[in-house]
Design a protein around this motif. Sequence first.
Motif, short mmCIF file in Angstrom:
data_model
loop_
_atom_site.label_atom_id
_atom_site.label_comp_id
_atom_site.label_asym_id
_atom_site.label_seq_id
_atom_site.Cartn_x
_atom_site.Cartn_y
_atom_site.Cartn_z
N GLY A 128 -3.92 7.86 0.05
CA GLY A 128 -2.82 7.33 0.85
C GLY A 128 -3.26 6.11 1.64
N PRO A 129 -2.36 5.53 2.39
CA PRO A 129 -2.67 4.24 3.05
C PRO A 129 -3.33 4.36 4.42
CG PRO A 129 -0.29 4.69 3.16
CD PRO A 129 -0.92 5.85 2.45
N TYR A 130 -3.60 5.57 4.92
CA TYR A 130 -3.97 5.67 6.34
C TYR A 130 -5.38 6.19 6.62
CZ TYR A 130 1.05 4.96 6.79
OH TYR A 130 2.32 4.44 6.70
N TYR B 18 3.43 9.78 12.57
CA TYR B 18 2.62 8.58 12.76
C TYR B 18 1.14 8.91 12.75
CZ TYR B 18 6.89 6.16 14.05
OH TYR B 18 8.14 5.61 14.02
N TYR B 19 0.36 7.98 12.14
CA TYR B 19 -1.09 8.11 12.08
C TYR B 19 -1.73 7.16 13.09
CZ TYR B 19 -0.83 10.65 7.61
OH TYR B 19 -0.60 11.57 6.63
N SER B 20 -2.71 7.65 13.87
CA SER B 20 -3.41 6.76 14.80
C SER B 20 -4.07 5.64 14.01
CB SER B 20 -4.44 7.53 15.62
OG SER B 20 -5.45 8.07 14.79
N TRP C 100 10.43 12.76 1.35
CA TRP C 100 9.54 13.70 2.04
C TRP C 100 8.25 14.01 1.30
CZ3 TRP C 100 10.22 15.11 6.95
CH2 TRP C 100 11.49 14.89 7.51
N ARG C 101 7.19 14.20 2.08
CA ARG C 101 5.95 14.80 1.61
C ARG C 101 5.81 16.12 2.35
NH1 ARG C 101 0.68 13.03 1.12
NH2 ARG C 101 1.07 14.42 -0.62
N PRO C 102 5.27 17.15 1.70
CA PRO C 102 5.02 18.40 2.42
C PRO C 102 3.98 18.15 3.53
CG PRO C 102 3.96 18.43 0.26
CD PRO C 102 4.79 17.19 0.30
N ALA C 103 3.98 19.02 4.55
CA ALA C 103 2.98 18.92 5.61
C ALA C 103 1.59 18.91 4.97
CB ALA C 103 3.11 20.11 6.56
N HIS C 104 0.74 18.03 5.44
CA HIS C 104 -0.58 17.93 4.80
C HIS C 104 -1.65 17.44 5.76
CE1 HIS C 104 1.33 13.97 4.40
NE2 HIS C 104 0.12 13.46 4.48
N LEU C 105 -2.88 17.82 5.43
CA LEU C 105 -4.08 17.29 6.09
C LEU C 105 -4.79 16.42 5.05
CD1 LEU C 105 -5.41 20.73 7.35
CD2 LEU C 105 -4.43 18.97 8.83
N HIS C 106 -5.33 15.30 5.50
CA HIS C 106 -6.15 14.47 4.61
C HIS C 106 -7.62 14.74 4.92
CE1 HIS C 106 -3.06 11.54 3.19
NE2 HIS C 106 -2.48 11.80 4.35
N LEU C 107 -8.44 14.83 3.87
CA LEU C 107 -9.87 15.07 4.07
C LEU C 107 -10.71 14.23 3.13
CD1 LEU C 107 -8.40 18.22 3.62
CD2 LEU C 107 -10.27 18.60 5.21
N PRO D 296 0.82 -1.22 0.00
CA PRO D 296 0.00 0.00 0.00
C PRO D 296 0.85 1.26 0.00
CG PRO D 296 -0.85 -1.57 1.60
CD PRO D 296 0.46 -2.11 1.12
N LEU D 297 1.90 1.24 0.80
CA LEU D 297 2.77 2.40 0.89
C LEU D 297 3.43 2.71 -0.46
CD1 LEU D 297 5.29 2.68 3.82
CD2 LEU D 297 5.88 3.40 1.54
N LEU D 298 4.01 1.69 -1.06
CA LEU D 298 4.72 1.88 -2.33
C LEU D 298 3.78 2.35 -3.44
CD1 LEU D 298 7.60 1.20 -3.64
CD2 LEU D 298 6.43 -0.77 -4.58
N ASP E 210 0.73 3.73 -3.18
CA ASP E 210 0.09 5.02 -2.93
C ASP E 210 1.08 6.17 -3.15
OD1 ASP E 210 -2.14 3.59 -2.35
OD2 ASP E 210 -2.13 3.96 -0.20
N VAL E 211 2.36 5.92 -2.91
CA VAL E 211 3.36 6.97 -3.14
C VAL E 211 3.64 7.17 -4.63
CG1 VAL E 211 5.80 7.53 -2.88
CG2 VAL E 211 4.48 6.90 -0.89
N PHE E 212 3.78 6.07 -5.36
CA PHE E 212 4.27 6.22 -6.74
C PHE E 212 3.21 6.08 -7.83
CE2 PHE E 212 8.28 4.89 -4.55
CZ PHE E 212 8.91 6.13 -4.67
#
Length: 282
Positions: free
Chosen positions: A104-106, A161-163, A216-223, A76-78, A80-82
């Motif tokens: 993203g994966p979270y 880290y994501y809860s 790196w990813r820039p600081a972000h909020l997911h919505l 999922p990580l790979l 979702d990133v690429f």
Amino acid sequence: MTIIDSPTAIGSGSAATDNFKGERFTADTSPERLSAMASEALAGFSALIQKFGVTYDEYRVLKQWLIEVGEGGEWPLLLDVFVEHEIEDVNSRKFKGTKGSIEGPYYLPGAPELSSPATLPMRPEDRKQTPFIMRGQVTDLEGEPLAGSTIELWHADAEGYYSGFAPHIPDWNLRGTIVTDREGRYELTTIAPAPYQIPTDGPTGQFIEAAGWHPWRPAHLHLRVSAENQHPIITQLYFAGGEWLDSDVASATKPELLLNPHTDDCGRNVVRYDFTLDPLDA
Ligand code: DHB
Ligand code: FE
């Protein structure tokens, strides 16, 4: 034997795999479409092998690495990133409302509902970060307010880290479902997120380092914003002037998704952001 229960990035990756595996997905891809896409993918691989004269050593390292990506739970990580940003692009072209971005994966469905004005659940250590307040309105394409629409918000803590994906964080920390009022308005308080480094201690991170790229990813909020009879959007919001905006490892930034917060009299970061949703039948 000592069991050390400290969080690891690999742990987050495999938690994302476990989460994804909790559901079974299907697609109505025809044999012809599958064949055409698979043939093109293989032709692309063949062309690359010919062009670079890929060696047997490189082939074996690739196999070994792919096995490690699976065993480490990092698919999922790979992907979702690429890959996800391209999927998002192709599938969002027809929409006229607020721009989407990768999930993203979270993401976790079902975050506790909070009426507006809302404060996301957070720990004492999260409270040490700068408070961040966002307010705005959710409307349809005609500008009609969407009362009772929901804004699901999730973001990483200062350590990335994501809860729900790291054992040391309480469930639903820095996550919530905010319900808009009769005018479709919302107000929420959280903390300003920090730039996020995708896990460097697993195979995805090793690959990024081996290629000389940055993680790196820039600081972000997911919505995720949704309302009755409207097409839900999954998106991310970023901070104007922040680091890594122009070189996001996940290629998921868009100029329309930049926040421009100002500092209020109490030293809090405050910003307005409105969401516009397309109708379901768009
Ligand atoms: C990944 C993590 C994120 O927080 C994100 O927004 C996108 C991708 C990842 O690790 O794949
Ligand atoms: Fe993220």
